[in-house]
Structures are given as structure tokens and as C-alpha cells.
Design a protein around this motif. Structure first.
Motif, PDB file in Angstrom:
ATOM      1  N   ALA A  98       0.761  -1.169  -0.108  1.00 36.73           N
ATOM      2  CA  ALA A  98       0.003  -0.092   0.102  1.00 36.73           C
ATOM      3  C   ALA A  98       0.921   1.333  -0.081  1.00 36.73           C
ATOM      4  O   ALA A  98       0.699   2.324  -0.451  1.00 36.73           O
ATOM      5  CB  ALA A  98      -0.925  -0.069   1.213  1.00 36.73           C
ATOM      6  N   LEU A  99       2.063   1.080   0.510  1.00 37.32           N
ATOM      7  CA  LEU A  99       2.909   2.231   0.533  1.00 37.32           C
ATOM      8  C   LEU A  99       3.571   2.648  -0.602  1.00 37.32           C
ATOM      9  O   LEU A  99       3.719   3.765  -0.952  1.00 37.32           O
ATOM     10  CB  LEU A  99       4.130   2.005   1.859  1.00 37.32           C
ATOM     11  N   THR A 100       4.042   1.568  -1.423  1.00 37.72           N
ATOM     12  CA  THR A 100       4.945   1.958  -2.489  1.00 37.72           C
ATOM     13  C   THR A 100       4.415   1.507  -3.728  1.00 37.72           C
ATOM     14  O   THR A 100       4.700   2.061  -4.877  1.00 37.72           O
ATOM     15  CB  THR A 100       6.412   0.795  -2.200  1.00 37.72           C
ATOM     16  N   HIS A 101       3.524   0.653  -3.884  1.00 38.41           N
ATOM     17  CA  HIS A 101       2.942   0.161  -5.124  1.00 38.41           C
ATOM     18  C   HIS A 101       2.177   1.408  -5.759  1.00 38.41           C
ATOM     19  O   HIS A 101       2.232   1.454  -7.023  1.00 38.41           O
ATOM     20  CB  HIS A 101       2.059  -0.892  -5.088  1.00 38.41           C
ATOM     21  N   PRO A 102       1.706   2.351  -5.249  1.00 43.16           N
ATOM     22  CA  PRO A 102       1.032   3.479  -5.882  1.00 43.16           C
ATOM     23  C   PRO A 102       1.944   4.317  -6.725  1.00 43.16           C
ATOM     24  O   PRO A 102       1.478   4.696  -7.614  1.00 43.16           O
ATOM     25  CB  PRO A 102       0.395   4.237  -4.404  1.00 43.16           C
ATOM     26  N   GLU A 103       3.147   4.122  -6.398  1.00 44.74           N
ATOM     27  CA  GLU A 103       4.238   4.730  -7.308  1.00 44.74           C
ATOM     28  C   GLU A 103       4.235   4.153  -8.630  1.00 44.74           C
ATOM     29  O   GLU A 103       4.197   4.717  -9.717  1.00 44.74           O
ATOM     30  CB  GLU A 103       5.489   4.617  -6.793  1.00 44.74           C
ATOM     31  N   ALA A 104       3.957   2.985  -8.835  1.00 47.44           N
ATOM     32  CA  ALA A 104       3.913   2.051 -10.188  1.00 47.44           C
ATOM     33  C   ALA A 104       2.737   2.461 -10.852  1.00 47.44           C
ATOM     34  O   ALA A 104       2.792   2.450 -12.035  1.00 47.44           O
ATOM     35  CB  ALA A 104       4.172   0.574 -10.010  1.00 47.44           C
ATOM     36  N   VAL A 105       1.813   2.519 -10.127  1.00 46.85           N
ATOM     37  CA  VAL A 105       0.374   2.945 -10.660  1.00 46.85           C
ATOM     38  C   VAL A 105       0.412   4.221 -11.260  1.00 46.85           C
ATOM     39  O   VAL A 105       0.178   4.577 -12.450  1.00 46.85           O
ATOM     40  CB  VAL A 105      -0.935   2.738  -9.619  1.00 46.85           C
ATOM     41  N   ALA A 106       1.035   5.255 -10.414  1.00 44.83           N
ATOM     42  CA  ALA A 106       1.079   6.499 -10.876  1.00 44.83           C
ATOM     43  C   ALA A 106       1.959   6.749 -12.374  1.00 44.83           C
ATOM     44  O   ALA A 106       1.517   7.470 -13.188  1.00 44.83           O
ATOM     45  CB  ALA A 106       1.331   7.530  -9.705  1.00 44.83           C
ATOM     46  N   CYS A 107       2.948   6.044 -12.220  1.00 42.72           N
ATOM     47  CA  CYS A 107       3.938   6.082 -13.239  1.00 42.72           C
ATOM     48  C   CYS A 107       3.134   5.420 -14.639  1.00 42.72           C
ATOM     49  O   CYS A 107       3.414   6.134 -15.679  1.00 42.72           O
ATOM     50  CB  CYS A 107       5.240   5.240 -12.971  1.00 42.72           C
ATOM     51  N   ALA A 108       2.331   4.265 -14.525  1.00 48.21           N
ATOM     52  CA  ALA A 108       1.803   3.774 -15.410  1.00 48.21           C
ATOM     53  C   ALA A 108       0.788   4.673 -16.292  1.00 48.21           C
ATOM     54  O   ALA A 108       0.622   4.835 -17.458  1.00 48.21           O
ATOM     55  CB  ALA A 108       1.073   2.414 -15.240  1.00 48.21           C
TER      56      ALA A 108
END
Length: 456
Positions: free
Chosen positions: A330-340
Motif C-alpha cells: 500500500a505504501l510503495t505500489h501506488p508509485e508504479a500505478v501513478a507512473c503507468a
């Protein structure tokens, strides 16, 4: 490849086939949802962001709800903990408003919501170009246990804390992370605590019975009665009845028997995994290789949504499918989502990471322990200086007899091994270690690596 559902285009294909969204609705105002909003803004998304949260509170961190149940009266706000102020970052923040339906269209999405007031419910719709599902999970309470409390939300913690204020006896059903944490802090406050666990040892489901058994003595040291290998037959206002008829009197009963994705509102709209999660790829886009049926969606409609956090089962290149409920997910995966979403390169994958403060000890788990892996210890379990447990596997390429692949690491009161473990397990492949050197607590963990350290 088509699915009962959808193919899984990579991020580059997705962005060639559709224009980037100008408006996004994020469903879920917990850690994953707040981090998604922050990451979108950090990567330059300047469109409209709507954040919808079922709870009436602003985003907060969940681990302190159990770890600091007795000592913290209010949530650990993410605006303070992580400097994430969704009221500033999002254009529209809707709290105490539950998502009850989702439509994925060729040219956008529609989220149906419901706000429950004292007199009546108010229904609404939110239209956007895309949706990020961060709707989290909910605690499991068997329907036959209406008198048991659960712990997942801030309101759950407040209710439990209020009941415990006048309680003399607590029974906790479940010796997993939450059960152990609550049992420890409540026992330390002077309340008599009994923990009931159906598995043969505490944390057996998370760490395996042999490793979980190493925590058994902690319960006795804390003055807690631990009953393992027994099942609960019923719960009522006066306590717990075990399957063999034994009654355990209690003023408060906590059901700490797990959580499930809060995705019931998505059934019939999206394909879900066996445990009810949204199946996604490394960047959070819908993939249904692990789904167990579901509706057929057009490829274009499917590219309108992402999922992150506890509601998602995420396929990773390094660790296979990682189920939600990892705090760092929950802390770090949003970064990948936002990048996509914004067209930026995906960040490196981090290893799954869980931490727990329980019964006077600090534990971290890095990676994914595998049931059939070999287990070795770095240091002496139960010793005064803590220890580290390693899950390892013999390579298949004829390596030396003492060489193993490192799969996962548990540290117990040994913080100096946490950073090296996270760096080693963040590589694109398992690191190879000399297991004899790795088991020597005087040798730095990194120094046990055979050949070059994994690239991160």
C-alpha cells in the motif's frame, strides 16, 4: 490472449492505444488511496482527482491501531506521518461515502456511491476517465459470532478500547499478527488475556508451524494463556465456547481471524481471484490469469482501471503473485500505478515487507516464506540478542554444496539485518548465499553473498 475478461497489455501498449486520462477517481481513502493521489501529483498529473472513502476520517496509518491500541487514542494521520494532505492534493474529497457500483465504459468510468445519513441514504455518481481501486479490506467476523469485536478501522479500535476500559478478561481468537499484537498490549495493561488458535502454533499461517513455535514462549512470558490446535464452537456475550464444550469466560472477545478484500461491490463487474481480490500486473493494470471467472470486458474498457493495496493480488516478476495486506504494498505500489497512468518508467520492484511489534519483540518479514523451503537460523532463536531466520532453496544449476538461493528473511529483535535483507531481496532474481556464512551472526548478511550482489 483474451480472458473471461481481458488481455493484459503492458503500459507502453496502453498508452499508445488511449490518451492519458484527464480525470481520475480513487476509491479508498486509506494508505494506498492517499499514496496514489500523492504519487499522481508528484509525477505531474494535473487533471481532476476525486478521492472517495467509506470512513468518515481523513487517511490514517493502520498498524498503530493494534500496536498502540492502549496508548494511542486517535489515529496516526498520514498528513503527519507521511506529509500526505489529500485535502490539498485532491480536487474533491468525499469521506463517509461508500462506493457501491462501478461501470467501465469505452470512454470512461462511472462510480456509484452511497452516503448514509441518520435519516436516509443519498446516492450519487462520479464520472471520470479512469479509476484506481484502493478500497482495502474488511475484517472477518463469522456470522455466528455477533458478540465478537473485530479490529481493522479506527472506529473498530475506538470501540475495542472503550470496551477494554472496564474489562477484566479478554479472549482473542487468532494468533496471527493482529491477535498477537493486541494480546500483548492488553496483557501489559493488566487485563487477563487468553488467545485461542486453531493452528498448531502461533503465526503458523504466516511463517509455518516450526518458525511460529519459536514465539510460543513469548505468550507465557507476557502472562497470556495460549491455546493452540483448538477450534471455537461459538461466541456469546459472556465468552467463548470451544468445540469440545469448554467455556472461556470473557468480558470482551476479539475475532482476529483475518481479513478479506472489500470488493463485494465489484462482483459481476470485474473478474476476481479466489479470495475476492482484483488481479493486477506489476503496474496495477487488470490481469485475469488468476481470476476465477467473471464478466467479459473490452480491452479498452479494461484499461480504464487500476487497483492497488489490500484489494489487489499483484503479479510481480520477482515474487510471483503477492496478495494484498502487505503494508509496503500500500505504501510503495501506488508509485508504479501513478507512473503507468502518467507515462513514466515503472520504478524497481521492492520486496514484500511486513513488520510487527508483539509481546515485547519486534519482527520483520522480507520476501515471501515458502512452505517447502529449507529454514535456517542466523543466531540462536530465543537468545538475548535476537535472531534472523532465512528461507532458502538449493539451486538447480549444480552450485557448491553450501550455496543456496535466499527467498525470505525474518528478523526478530535484530534490526541490523533488516536493511541488508531488503536490499538483497529487491533484486531481479534471488541472491545466492553461502548458507554457513549467512548463519554466522558475526558475519554481515551481505558478506554471505556468493558472486555479485543482485542488482536493484
Amino acid at each position: 490472449m483474451s480472458i473471461t475478461g481481458v488481455p493484459a497489455p503492458d503500459a507502453a501498449t496502453r498508452h499508445r492505444e488511449q490518451e492519458r486520462p484527464a480525470s481520475i477517481v480513487v476509491v479508498g481513502a486509506g494508505l494506498a488511496g492517499a499514496q496514489t493521489v500523492a504519487a499522481l501529483r508528484r509525477h505531474g498529473f494535473d487533471g481532476r482527482v476525486t478521492l472517495v472513502g467509506a470512513e468518515k476520517t481523513l487517511p490514517y496509518d493502520r498498524p498503530p491501531l493494534s500496536k498502540e491500541l492502549v496508548t494511542r487514542a486517535e489515529p496516526a494521520w498520514l498528513s503527519d506521518e507521511l506529509d500526505v494532505d489529500v485535502l490539498t492534493l485532491a480536487d474533491d474529497v468525499r469521506l463517509a461515502e461508500s462506493a457501491v457500483g462501478l461501470e467501465l465504459l469505452e470512454d470512461g468510468v462511472v462510480v456509484r456511491t452511497r452516503r448514509t445519513a441518520s435519516a436516509h441514504d443519498t446516492d450519487d455518481t462520479i464520472s471520470a476517465d479512469a479509476v484506481v481501486l484502493a478500497c482495502g479490506a474488511r475484517a472477518v467476523r463469522p456470522t455466528a459470532w455477533p458478540d465478537a469485536l473485530v479490529l481493522y478501522t479506527a472506529s473498530d479500535a475506538a470501540a475495542l478500547r472503550q470496551r477494554l476500559a472496564s474489562a477484566h478478561r479478554l479472549v482473542v481468537v487468532g494468533a496471527g499478527w493482529i491477535g498477537a499484537e493486541v494480546a500483548g498490549v492488553v496483557a501489559a495493561s493488566g487485563t487477563a488475556v487468553t488467545v485461542v488458535e486453531a493452528a498448531p502454533e502461533p503465526l503458523a499461517g504466516q511463517l509455518g508451524a516450526d518458525v511460529g513455535a519459536l514465539t510460543r514462549q513469548w505468550y507465557a512470558d507476557a502472562g497470556i494463556t495460549l491455546l493452540t490446535g483448538v477450534t471455537v464452537g461459538g461466541v456469546d456475550a459472556t465468552g467463548v465456547v470451544l468445540a469440545d464444550g469448554t467455556r472461556l469466560p470473557a468480558d470482551v472477545v476479539l475475532a482476529a481471524v483475518g481479513a478479506v478484500p472489500a470488493t463485494a461491490w465489484l462482483r459481476g463487474t470485474l473478474p476476481l481471484t479466489a479470495r475476492g481480490a482484483v488481479p493486477v500486473g506489476p503496474t496495477g493494470s487488470l490481469e485475469v490469469g488468476g481470476a476465477v471467472g467473471g464478466p467479459t470486458l473490452s480491452e479498452r474498457a479494461a484499461t480504464r482501471m487500476w487497483a492497488v493495496g489490500d484489494c489487489a493480488d499483484r503479479r510481480t516478476d520477482r515474487f510471483g503473485v503477492v496478495a494484498g495486506a502487505h503494508w509496503t504494498g500500500a505504501l510503495t505500489h501506488p508509485e508504479a500505478v501513478a507512473c503507468a497512468i502518467t507515462g513514466h518508467p515503472a520504478p524497481p520492484e521492492s520486496a514484500p515487507y511486513v513488520f510487527s511489534d508483539q509481546l515485547g519483540h519486534h519482527l520483520t518479514v522480507v520476501g515471501t516464506p515458502e512452505p517447502d523451503a529449507e529454514v535456517v537460523h542466523r543466531g540462536s532463536p530465543g537468545g538475548p540478542d535476537g535472531w534472523t531466520t532465512l528461507w532458502v532453496r538449493r539451486p538447480t544449476d549444480g552450485a557448491a554444496a553450501d550455496v543456496r538461493e535466499l527467498l525470505a528473511v525474518l528478523t526478530v529483535d535484530r534490526p541490523r539485518d533488516v536493511g541488508p535483507a531488503r536490499r538483497l531481496l529487491a533484486g531481479s532474481r534471488p541472491p545466492m548465499i553461502d548458507v554457513l556464512r549467512a548463519c554466522d551472526p558475526a558475519v554481515p548478511l551481505k558478506a554471505s553473498v556468493v558472486g555479485p550482489a543482485p542488482s536493484v
